[in-house]
Design a protein around this motif. Structure first.
Motif, PDB file in Angstrom:
ATOM      1  N   HIS A  46     -26.266 -28.651 -26.664  1.00  0.00           N
ATOM      2  CA  HIS A  46     -26.240 -28.641 -28.065  1.00  0.00           C
ATOM      3  C   HIS A  46     -26.176 -27.260 -28.547  1.00  0.00           C
ATOM      4  O   HIS A  46     -25.316 -27.179 -29.470  1.00  0.00           O
ATOM      5  N   GLN A  47     -26.831 -26.320 -28.072  1.00  0.00           N
ATOM      6  CA  GLN A  47     -26.822 -24.982 -28.865  1.00  0.00           C
ATOM      7  C   GLN A  47     -25.471 -24.228 -28.364  1.00  0.00           C
ATOM      8  O   GLN A  47     -24.987 -23.568 -29.212  1.00  0.00           O
ATOM      9  N   ALA A  48     -25.018 -24.612 -27.025  1.00  0.00           N
ATOM     10  CA  ALA A  48     -23.677 -24.087 -26.505  1.00  0.00           C
ATOM     11  C   ALA A  48     -22.419 -24.730 -27.623  1.00  0.00           C
ATOM     12  O   ALA A  48     -21.578 -23.839 -27.834  1.00  0.00           O
ATOM     13  N   GLU A  49     -22.722 -25.984 -27.802  1.00  0.00           N
ATOM     14  CA  GLU A  49     -21.557 -26.403 -28.766  1.00  0.00           C
ATOM     15  C   GLU A  49     -21.781 -25.736 -30.176  1.00  0.00           C
ATOM     16  O   GLU A  49     -20.590 -25.603 -30.876  1.00  0.00           O
ATOM     17  N   GLN A  50     -22.848 -25.460 -30.556  1.00  0.00           N
ATOM     18  CA  GLN A  50     -23.035 -24.826 -31.976  1.00  0.00           C
ATOM     19  C   GLN A  50     -22.354 -23.364 -31.967  1.00  0.00           C
ATOM     20  O   GLN A  50     -21.856 -23.099 -32.690  1.00  0.00           O
ATOM     21  N   PHE A  51     -22.880 -22.748 -30.831  1.00  0.00           N
ATOM     22  CA  PHE A  51     -22.302 -21.331 -30.632  1.00  0.00           C
ATOM     23  C   PHE A  51     -20.859 -21.356 -30.580  1.00  0.00           C
ATOM     24  O   PHE A  51     -20.078 -20.298 -31.178  1.00  0.00           O
ATOM     25  N   ALA A  53     -18.697 -23.531 -31.777  1.00  0.00           N
ATOM     26  CA  ALA A  53     -18.083 -24.744 -32.710  1.00  0.00           C
ATOM     27  C   ALA A  53     -16.682 -24.345 -32.878  1.00  0.00           C
ATOM     28  O   ALA A  53     -16.068 -25.452 -33.276  1.00  0.00           O
ATOM     29  N   VAL A  54     -16.352 -23.105 -33.131  1.00  0.00           N
ATOM     30  CA  VAL A  54     -14.731 -22.725 -33.603  1.00  0.00           C
ATOM     31  C   VAL A  54     -13.775 -23.268 -32.523  1.00  0.00           C
ATOM     32  O   VAL A  54     -12.597 -23.766 -32.757  1.00  0.00           O
ATOM     33  N   HIS A  55     -14.190 -23.786 -31.192  1.00  0.00           N
ATOM     34  CA  HIS A  55     -13.412 -24.330 -30.252  1.00  0.00           C
ATOM     35  C   HIS A  55     -13.537 -25.562 -30.074  1.00  0.00           C
ATOM     36  O   HIS A  55     -13.189 -26.440 -28.846  1.00  0.00           O
ATOM     37  N   ALA A  56     -14.232 -26.573 -30.928  1.00  0.00           N
ATOM     38  CA  ALA A  56     -14.669 -27.894 -31.038  1.00  0.00           C
ATOM     39  C   ALA A  56     -13.292 -28.645 -30.679  1.00  0.00           C
ATOM     40  O   ALA A  56     -13.727 -29.691 -29.794  1.00  0.00           O
ATOM     41  N   SER A  57     -12.347 -28.344 -31.112  1.00  0.00           N
ATOM     42  CA  SER A  57     -11.126 -29.127 -30.869  1.00  0.00           C
ATOM     43  C   SER A  57     -10.299 -28.944 -29.852  1.00  0.00           C
ATOM     44  O   SER A  57      -9.430 -29.633 -29.411  1.00  0.00           O
ATOM     45  N   LYS A  58     -10.728 -27.872 -28.969  1.00  0.00           N
ATOM     46  CA  LYS A  58     -10.090 -27.528 -27.775  1.00  0.00           C
ATOM     47  C   LYS A  58     -10.259 -28.242 -26.498  1.00  0.00           C
ATOM     48  O   LYS A  58     -11.325 -29.040 -26.323  1.00  0.00           O
ATOM     49  N   SER A  59      -9.242 -28.577 -25.862  1.00  0.00           N
ATOM     50  CA  SER A  59      -9.261 -29.425 -24.501  1.00  0.00           C
ATOM     51  C   SER A  59     -10.385 -28.970 -23.594  1.00  0.00           C
ATOM     52  O   SER A  59     -11.070 -29.726 -22.968  1.00  0.00           O
ATOM     53  N   PHE A  60     -10.785 -27.486 -23.633  1.00  0.00           N
ATOM     54  CA  PHE A  60     -11.642 -27.216 -22.595  1.00  0.00           C
ATOM     55  C   PHE A  60     -13.244 -27.076 -23.078  1.00  0.00           C
ATOM     56  O   PHE A  60     -14.135 -26.588 -22.703  1.00  0.00           O
ATOM     57  N   PHE A  61     -13.360 -27.616 -24.657  1.00  0.00           N
ATOM     58  CA  PHE A  61     -14.748 -27.617 -25.002  1.00  0.00           C
ATOM     59  C   PHE A  61     -15.766 -28.278 -24.228  1.00  0.00           C
ATOM     60  O   PHE A  61     -16.881 -27.629 -24.234  1.00  0.00           O
ATOM     61  N   ASN A  62     -15.749 -29.429 -23.978  1.00  0.00           N
ATOM     62  CA  ASN A  62     -16.565 -29.996 -22.901  1.00  0.00           C
ATOM     63  C   ASN A  62     -17.101 -29.125 -21.644  1.00  0.00           C
ATOM     64  O   ASN A  62     -18.370 -28.834 -21.416  1.00  0.00           O
ATOM     65  N   SER A  63     -16.295 -28.828 -20.981  1.00  0.00           N
ATOM     66  CA  SER A  63     -16.374 -27.869 -19.763  1.00  0.00           C
ATOM     67  C   SER A  63     -16.900 -26.567 -20.136  1.00  0.00           C
ATOM     68  O   SER A  63     -17.803 -26.397 -19.662  1.00  0.00           O
ATOM     69  N   THR A  65     -18.838 -25.791 -22.780  1.00  0.00           N
ATOM     70  CA  THR A  65     -20.428 -25.769 -23.260  1.00  0.00           C
ATOM     71  C   THR A  65     -21.095 -26.297 -22.153  1.00  0.00           C
ATOM     72  O   THR A  65     -22.276 -25.903 -22.032  1.00  0.00           O
ATOM     73  N   ASN A  66     -20.749 -27.084 -20.856  1.00  0.00           N
ATOM     74  CA  ASN A  66     -21.220 -27.414 -19.851  1.00  0.00           C
ATOM     75  C   ASN A  66     -21.608 -26.017 -19.002  1.00  0.00           C
ATOM     76  O   ASN A  66     -22.700 -25.773 -18.488  1.00  0.00           O
ATOM     77  N   PHE A  67     -20.522 -25.258 -19.178  1.00  0.00           N
ATOM     78  CA  PHE A  67     -20.723 -23.994 -18.295  1.00  0.00           C
ATOM     79  C   PHE A  67     -21.369 -23.106 -18.746  1.00  0.00           C
ATOM     80  O   PHE A  67     -22.594 -22.542 -18.109  1.00  0.00           O
ATOM     81  N   MET A  68     -21.514 -22.963 -20.105  1.00  0.00           N
ATOM     82  CA  MET A  68     -22.528 -22.023 -20.855  1.00  0.00           C
ATOM     83  C   MET A  68     -23.863 -22.429 -20.861  1.00  0.00           C
ATOM     84  O   MET A  68     -24.813 -21.708 -21.144  1.00  0.00           O
ATOM     85  N   SER A  69     -24.090 -23.960 -20.774  1.00  0.00           N
ATOM     86  CA  SER A  69     -25.581 -24.246 -20.600  1.00  0.00           C
ATOM     87  C   SER A  69     -25.956 -24.812 -19.320  1.00  0.00           C
ATOM     88  O   SER A  69     -27.122 -25.135 -19.218  1.00  0.00           O
ATOM     89  N   GLY A  70     -25.143 -24.153 -18.444  1.00  0.00           N
ATOM     90  CA  GLY A  70     -25.344 -24.474 -17.028  1.00  0.00           C
ATOM     91  C   GLY A  70     -26.181 -23.568 -16.125  1.00  0.00           C
ATOM     92  O   GLY A  70     -26.552 -23.499 -14.882  1.00  0.00           O
ATOM     93  N   GLY A  71     -26.813 -22.494 -16.728  1.00  0.00           N
ATOM     94  CA  GLY A  71     -27.707 -21.514 -16.046  1.00  0.00           C
ATOM     95  C   GLY A  71     -27.928 -20.345 -16.919  1.00  0.00           C
ATOM     96  O   GLY A  71     -27.336 -20.281 -17.925  1.00  0.00           O
ATOM     97  N   PRO A  72     -28.738 -19.613 -16.639  1.00  0.00           N
ATOM     98  CA  PRO A  72     -29.343 -18.314 -17.274  1.00  0.00           C
ATOM     99  C   PRO A  72     -28.022 -17.415 -17.735  1.00  0.00           C
ATOM    100  O   PRO A  72     -27.069 -17.205 -17.062  1.00  0.00           O
ATOM    101  N   ILE A  73     -28.176 -16.998 -19.063  1.00  0.00           N
ATOM    102  CA  ILE A  73     -27.344 -16.002 -19.667  1.00  0.00           C
ATOM    103  C   ILE A  73     -28.254 -14.820 -20.007  1.00  0.00           C
ATOM    104  O   ILE A  73     -29.222 -14.874 -20.211  1.00  0.00           O
TER     105      ILE A  73
END
Ligand code: ATP
Ligand code: MG
Length: 141
Positions: A46-51, A53-63, A65-73
């Motif tokens: 959810h936090q990755a989706e908020q961060f 958000a400008v890319h919400a309509s892009k084909s790669f959005f789901n992937s 946000t999974n990537f960005m929430s999938g491990g430490p940053i």
């Protein structure tokens, strides 16, 4: 005239996994960026989706946000004259196949998605992104 700017950068999960954190932070310091704050954390989907958000309509959005929430940053607030454009230059092109020699993405990115580092792209997005991760009192004077 160049003005002092602040920008937000994220060392993405792929780069943390590659033990590239120290190397990337060294690049920031070598290129004259002052570290105002820094932390390692994991964000939720959810936090990755908020961060991003400008890319919400892009084909790669789901992937993405999974990537960005999938491990430490590691997130850093950086300051320098012309920080926003200079950081984007140091990062290199989004697609590492197009990234110039000497850039962080040339060295550490694997693909257009798993591309090691994020940097704010304008003054308004930098303000939003700095506020997303840091409270004012957390920034060095
Ligand atoms: P960032 O915003 O992370 O600094 P950027 O500004 O260079 O990167 P954007 O166009 O804002 O690139 O895309 C945001 C992120 O989404 C990219 O860094 C990358 O991780 C991912 N991304 C961009 N384009 C694609 C794509 N075509 N396929 C898969 N992932 C992509
Ligand atoms: Mg971007």
């Amino acid at each position: 005239m160049k003005t002092l700017q602040r920008t937000l950068t994220i060392i993405k999960p792929d780069a943390v996994r590659k033990n590239a954190v120290g190397d990337i932070i060294e690049q920031f310091e070598k290129h004259g960026f002052r570290i105002l704050s820094m932390k390692m954390l994991e964000i939720s989907k959810h936090q990755a989706e908020q961060f991003y958000a400008v890319h919400a309509s892009k084909s790669f959005f789901n992937s993405l946000t999974n990537f960005m929430s999938g491990g430490p940053i590691v997130v850093l607030a950086l300051e320098k004259e012309n920080a926003i454009a200079d950081l984007r230059k140091l990062m290199g092109a989004t697609n590492p196949a197009n990234a110039e020699e000497g850039t962080i993405r040339k060295k550490w990115a694997s693909t257009i998605e798993f591309n090691a580092i994020h940097g704010s792209d304008a003054e308004d997005t930098a303000r939003f992104e700095l506020g997303f991760f840091f409270a004012g009192f957390e920034l060095a004077k």
